[in-house]
Design a protein around this motif. Structure first.
Motif, PDB file in Angstrom:
ATOM      1  N   VAL A  56       7.747  -2.762  -2.024  1.00 56.15           N
ATOM      2  CA  VAL A  56       6.678  -2.217  -2.620  1.00 56.15           C
ATOM      3  C   VAL A  56       5.625  -3.060  -3.015  1.00 56.15           C
ATOM      4  O   VAL A  56       4.299  -2.882  -2.923  1.00 56.15           O
ATOM      5  CB  VAL A  56       6.957  -1.247  -3.980  1.00 56.15           C
ATOM      6  N   GLU A  57       6.045  -4.310  -3.663  1.00 58.14           N
ATOM      7  CA  GLU A  57       5.140  -5.218  -3.935  1.00 58.14           C
ATOM      8  C   GLU A  57       4.222  -5.808  -2.630  1.00 58.14           C
ATOM      9  O   GLU A  57       3.130  -6.152  -2.866  1.00 58.14           O
ATOM     10  CB  GLU A  57       5.763  -6.404  -4.763  1.00 58.14           C
ATOM     11  N   ALA A  58       4.777  -5.815  -1.613  1.00 56.49           N
ATOM     12  CA  ALA A  58       4.538  -6.608  -0.414  1.00 56.49           C
ATOM     13  C   ALA A  58       3.351  -5.560   0.369  1.00 56.49           C
ATOM     14  O   ALA A  58       2.345  -6.055   0.932  1.00 56.49           O
ATOM     15  CB  ALA A  58       5.566  -7.207   0.451  1.00 56.49           C
ATOM     16  N   THR A  65      13.904  -3.426  -2.399  1.00 63.36           N
ATOM     17  CA  THR A  65      12.896  -2.161  -2.394  1.00 63.36           C
ATOM     18  C   THR A  65      11.723  -2.494  -3.278  1.00 63.36           C
ATOM     19  O   THR A  65      10.514  -2.395  -2.899  1.00 63.36           O
ATOM     20  CB  THR A  65      13.622  -1.065  -2.918  1.00 63.36           C
ATOM     21  N   GLY A  66      11.922  -3.102  -4.467  1.00 64.99           N
ATOM     22  CA  GLY A  66      10.933  -3.652  -5.296  1.00 64.99           C
ATOM     23  C   GLY A  66       9.955  -4.384  -4.574  1.00 64.99           C
ATOM     24  O   GLY A  66       8.717  -4.462  -4.683  1.00 64.99           O
ATOM     25  N   LEU A  67      10.518  -5.507  -3.687  1.00 62.08           N
ATOM     26  CA  LEU A  67       9.612  -6.465  -3.047  1.00 62.08           C
ATOM     27  C   LEU A  67       8.905  -5.976  -1.942  1.00 62.08           C
ATOM     28  O   LEU A  67       7.728  -6.449  -1.998  1.00 62.08           O
ATOM     29  CB  LEU A  67      10.706  -7.572  -2.761  1.00 62.08           C
ATOM     30  N   ARG A 103      11.197 -15.253  -2.257  1.00 59.32           N
ATOM     31  CA  ARG A 103      11.636 -14.205  -3.045  1.00 59.32           C
ATOM     32  C   ARG A 103      12.598 -13.070  -2.445  1.00 59.32           C
ATOM     33  O   ARG A 103      13.548 -12.590  -2.973  1.00 59.32           O
ATOM     34  CB  ARG A 103      10.166 -13.088  -3.498  1.00 59.32           C
ATOM     35  N   PHE A 162       6.716 -15.808  -0.157  1.00 55.19           N
ATOM     36  CA  PHE A 162       7.563 -14.277   0.238  1.00 55.19           C
ATOM     37  C   PHE A 162       8.815 -14.523   0.701  1.00 55.19           C
ATOM     38  O   PHE A 162       9.894 -13.938   0.024  1.00 55.19           O
ATOM     39  CB  PHE A 162       6.700 -13.575   1.202  1.00 55.19           C
ATOM     40  N   GLN A 221      16.416   2.056  -0.612  1.00 49.56           N
ATOM     41  CA  GLN A 221      15.757   2.349  -2.012  1.00 49.56           C
ATOM     42  C   GLN A 221      17.116   2.224  -2.900  1.00 49.56           C
ATOM     43  O   GLN A 221      16.838   1.548  -4.109  1.00 49.56           O
ATOM     44  CB  GLN A 221      15.056   3.459  -2.159  1.00 49.56           C
ATOM     45  N   GLY A 260       3.158  -2.115  -0.626  1.00 51.09           N
ATOM     46  CA  GLY A 260       2.314  -0.840  -1.447  1.00 51.09           C
ATOM     47  C   GLY A 260       3.580   0.296  -1.600  1.00 51.09           C
ATOM     48  O   GLY A 260       4.537   0.419  -0.684  1.00 51.09           O
ATOM     49  N   PRO A 261       3.426   1.110  -2.365  1.00 54.78           N
ATOM     50  CA  PRO A 261       4.407   2.284  -2.766  1.00 54.78           C
ATOM     51  C   PRO A 261       4.507   3.223  -1.622  1.00 54.78           C
ATOM     52  O   PRO A 261       5.606   3.874  -1.513  1.00 54.78           O
ATOM     53  CB  PRO A 261       3.855   3.020  -4.017  1.00 54.78           C
ATOM     54  N   GLN A 291       4.017 -11.010   6.352  1.00 54.17           N
ATOM     55  CA  GLN A 291       4.509 -11.655   4.980  1.00 54.17           C
ATOM     56  C   GLN A 291       5.463 -12.804   5.343  1.00 54.17           C
ATOM     57  O   GLN A 291       5.961 -13.832   4.761  1.00 54.17           O
ATOM     58  CB  GLN A 291       5.129 -10.919   3.919  1.00 54.17           C
TER      59      GLN A 291
END
Length: 814
Positions: free
Chosen positions: A487-489, A483-485, A516, A513, A476, A491-492, A507
């Motif tokens: 969370v997007e893939a 980390t952002g990817l 990215r 994916f 993180q 969930g938080p 994914q």
């Protein structure tokens, strides 16, 4: 966009930072420099911690909770600003607050020095465990030494390592609280007096020849979401008599301070060289100093709350992180028997019930032992106690296996051959209710090798607790793009539960994916390439494979094998320039122990090879070699997210676990490894297609060593290796000193204890398999994504939860 609460936090943080800058540091905004802003920010953030910290400490005692005390000679915590604000959920508000003050957070935080409190994996593991203890709501104290200069700052001059003091405390440490009122007397030397207290009872009184004070410095350890905060308590040595005034007044200004300097040297440097008798004594003084201070401290607190030491195992779990604090067994017995009058048998039950021991190594030199004369001189009462522990221990063995002289000799706490020595690993084993290894392979090897006979005596005592790393720091914070990817893939929830990473696996087959994922990796590699350019004046291509080996320099970790393969690859590229070679950047970092001369020579060889390879235009940037100096946590935080290939190539059976392998796999690096340590479990989790395994197994290594097989046969069977060794021996990479590496290369042809020659061809072929995978971009990215997806099990939260349930008997509150 920030929420209303975040905006309010930003405003209050801004005001708090300005107040700290003005009223505690005496600086104006216009005159403040980046270091001033860092100190003001750290102090403002620290204030957000204090109330919760004090409340957590108070609640643990009021509720009668069992507490964990983690004793470690190292705590490699790294920089704490980002760690703390991230765990408190204040990262974005703090960025906003600083931005309104004209301060860039990322630039400002570079002013924080790395806390020089460790060397490598042992200390970083301790730091991860402390963070996980807090994140899981387990009341805990970490105990160690507040080293003024830590290990050393590594300066590389013409490829040679030079050691300089690490000056991390020059400008103070804003995270710590000095506790001069919490000080414990630590004795050394002197004599022991037997005092009769009744017709049948004798009491032993130790009269130390000298006494040093251990003074506490406390640092709050913030758990995830700030829900719980524990304490890291480090001890600094303080002389009771700082100055011999009479000598000073007579003009002996240096001599008047001599005793103070000698006593306070205890907390100056981590791992002083033990090549001399004075160095060995200082190392032992350090270990007893912090262990005694820790035990006195926890006993004081326990008696204040509960009043009776007999309840210690019910309320206290003492974890020994390796053999360094093993003297705790004798010290706790001394406290119970000598200071509190508890009968020996009851004291032994208290001691064994409270203490457990983590073994981190199978290397004989790391399983510490101390000469009996040194122990008798420095810790005379402890030596008496160790003799008595040993007598009871051997009596019980003799009763079960009468006449087995070999077994008695093997399990004795005193080694009789080659000078009498106290075996500290044996002492830790006998004095603990549980002993754990740190990977499945390592724990099994403990049962079969160093503790084989002890396992016979106590077959339920050795358990496994595979190491883990804190994902808050190593994903993180170190890799916010990935980390952002994630969370997007998925969930938080992945920020709270590492097990949810598994949802990423589906994914991995999605081309969008993977693109990215590749974009995040490319950005991280650009950052590392910029750092390499800045530090080494070397340009590297971010589109090349970043092949990384970052760890302490040691023969068993086999940086030498990697360097030899680098030379072989260099020769192959030059001889076959028409082939489609996968471009590589070989990245090394790590420190050699100051007295480990062969390790220092390996660093020099890496630099000599780098100079030749990087300066040869015929390789056309398809191979570069970079050795980054002064490896520490902050440097790792830049390297780990950028790595494509993770070198975990220790000789099978010699690496207890490793944690770098976990961090790198988590960040999408494919492992190039032997079946050693936690590599075995990483293979099980990520799957054989997503890792490169090579080399001899542990059993094959042992068989070759038993047979006396030498490296010469392997060299003769490998023309490629023979050419590499001949080139290095001939001085191709050291024209200024053509004989520099002759002895080093001869060791490979000779005993080759670390199987460099035996594993070379297998390693070279595995590297070529990595080349093939690299050229198939989709296949590489799929494997990289699956590595990230499948290593959630290697979270230190999982490890600590297992300790809590199976060793400490404490609840997890999350």
């Amino acid at each position: 966009m920030m929420t209303h609460d975040q905006a309010a936090d930003a405003t209050s943080l801004r005001d708090a930072i300005v107040r700290k800058l003005t009223y505690e540091m005496g600086k104006s905004r216009s005159g403040a420099r980046e270091r001033d802003w860092f100190l003001a920010t750290a102090l403002a953030v620290r204030n957000r911690v204090i109330d919760r910290w004090l409340e957590a400490t108070r609640a643990a005692y009021e509720q009668g909770e069992k507490q964990v005390y983690y004793l470690s000679l190292e705590f490699l915590v790294g920089r704490l600003l980002r760690d703390n604000v991230s765990n408190l959920g204040l990262l974005e508000p703090l960025r906003e607050a600083l931005q309104t003050l004209g301060v860039d957070f990322d630039a400002m935080r570079q002013e924080e020095p790395d806390a020089a409190l460790g060397n490598g994996g042992l200390g970083r593991l301790a730091a991860c465990f402390m963070e996980s203890l807090a994140s899981l709501g387990i009341p805990a104290f970490g105990y160690g030494i507040r080293y003024e200069h830590g290990l050393f700052r590594q300066i590389l001059h013409e490829g040679w390592q030079h050691e300089y003091p690490e000056d991390w405390l020059t400008f103070g440490n804003p995270w710590e609280f000095a506790r001069p009122e919490i000080a414990h007397d630590i004795g050394f030397g002197g004599s022991v007096e037997a005092v009769r207290v009744s017709e049948t009872e004798m009491r032993h009184v130790w009269h130390p020849a000298e006494t040093v004070q251990a003074v506490a410095y406390d640092t709050p350890v913030v758990g995830w979401r700030g829900r719980h905060i524990n304490t890291l308590r480090l001890w600094s040595a303080r002389a009771l008599d700082p100055l011999k005034l009479e000598a000073f007044n007579y003009g002996d200004h240096v001599g008047a301070l001599a005793d103070r300097v000698r006593q306070e040297a205890i907390s100056k440097v981590l791992y002083p060289s033990d090549e001399s008798p004075a160095g060995q004594e200082l190392r032992l003084r350090q270990e007893y100093f912090f262990t005694s201070a820790a035990l006195q401290d926890l006993v004081r607190r326990h008696l204040r709350v509960y009043g009776d030491l007999r309840s210690l195992p019910d309320k206290v779990a003492i974890q020994l992180n390796d053999t360094h604090p093993a003297i705790a067994v004798a010290e706790l017995m001394r406290i119970c028997v000598d200071l509190h009058g508890i009968p020996w048998d009851e004291a032994w039950e208290v001691t064994r019930g409270a203490i457990s021991y983590t073994n981190h190594t199978l290397l004989p030199e790391a399983l510490e032992s101390w000469s009996v004369p040194l122990m008798e001189r420095l810790l005379p009462r402890h030596m008496q106690i160790i003799y008595l522990i040993n007598a009871h221990h051997l009596d019980s063995v003799r009763a079960r296996w009468p006449g087995d002289v070999r077994l008695l000799s093997s399990v004795s706490l005193i080694e009789e051959g080659h000078g009498r020595r106290v075996r500290m690993g044996h002492l830790a084993f006998v004095g603990s209710h549980k002993v754990n290894g740190v990977s499945a392979l390592h724990s099994e090897l403990l049962k079969k090798t160093v503790f084989r006979d002890f396992h016979l005596l106590a077959p339920d005592r050795i358990v496994n607790k595979t190491n883990g790393v804190t994902f808050r720091r190593w994903l993180q914070q170190s890799n916010p793009g990935l980390t952002g990817l994630l969370v997007e893939a998925v969930g938080p929830g992945v920020l709270d539960d590492a097990g949810l990473l598994e949802g990423l696996a589906k994914q991995a087959d999605d081309a969008g994916f993977r693109d990215r994922f590749a974009s995040v990796k490319r950005s991280n590699k650009e950052a590392l390439a910029a750092l390499i350019r800045q530090q080494l004046d070397l340009r590297v291509d971010p589109d090349a494979m970043f092949d990384v080996q970052i760890k302490r320099i040691h023969e068993y970790k086999r940086q030498l094998l990697n360097i030899l393969e680098t030379v072989a690859l260099y020769d192959a590229i030059r001889s076959q320039p028409h082939l489609d070679w996968a471009p590589r950047v070989k990245i090394f970092a790590g420190k050699a122990a100051a007295s480990y001369h062969r390790a220092k020579l390996i660093i020099k060889l890496a630099h000599d090879v780098a100079r030749v390879v990087n300066g040869d235009p015929t390789v056309r940037d398809r191979l570069k070699v970079a050795f980054l100096p002064n490896y520490n946590v902050s440097l790792a935080e830049t390297i780990v997210p950028a790595a494509d290939l993770s070198e975990q190539i220790s000789t099978a059976g010699m690496e207890a676990s490793g944690t770098g392998n976990m961090k790198l796999a988590l960040n999408g690096a494919l492992t190039m490894g032997t079946l050693d340590g936690a590599n075995v479990e990483i293979l099980e989790h990520v799957g054989e297609p997503n890792i490169f395994i090579f080399g001899l197994t542990t059993e094959e290594v042992e068989a070759r060593r038993r047979d006396g097989t030498h490296g010469l046969a392997a060299v003769q069977a490998s023309p490629r290796l023979a050419e590499v060794l001949e080139a290095i021996e001939a001085g191709v990479f050291s024209p200024d000193d053509r004989g520099r590496y002759r002895e080093l290369m001869a060791s490979i042809r000779g005993h080759d204890y670390f199987m460099v020659a035996s594993d070379f061809d297998s390693y070279f072929q595995a590297q070529r398999q990595a080349d093939l995978r690299w050229r198939d971009r989709a296949a590489w990215l799929r494997s990289a994504a699956l590595n990230t997806a499948r290593v959630g099990w290697f979270s230190s939260d999982r490890t600590i939860a297992e300790y809590a349930a199976e060793i400490w008997n404490v609840p997890v509150r999350r």
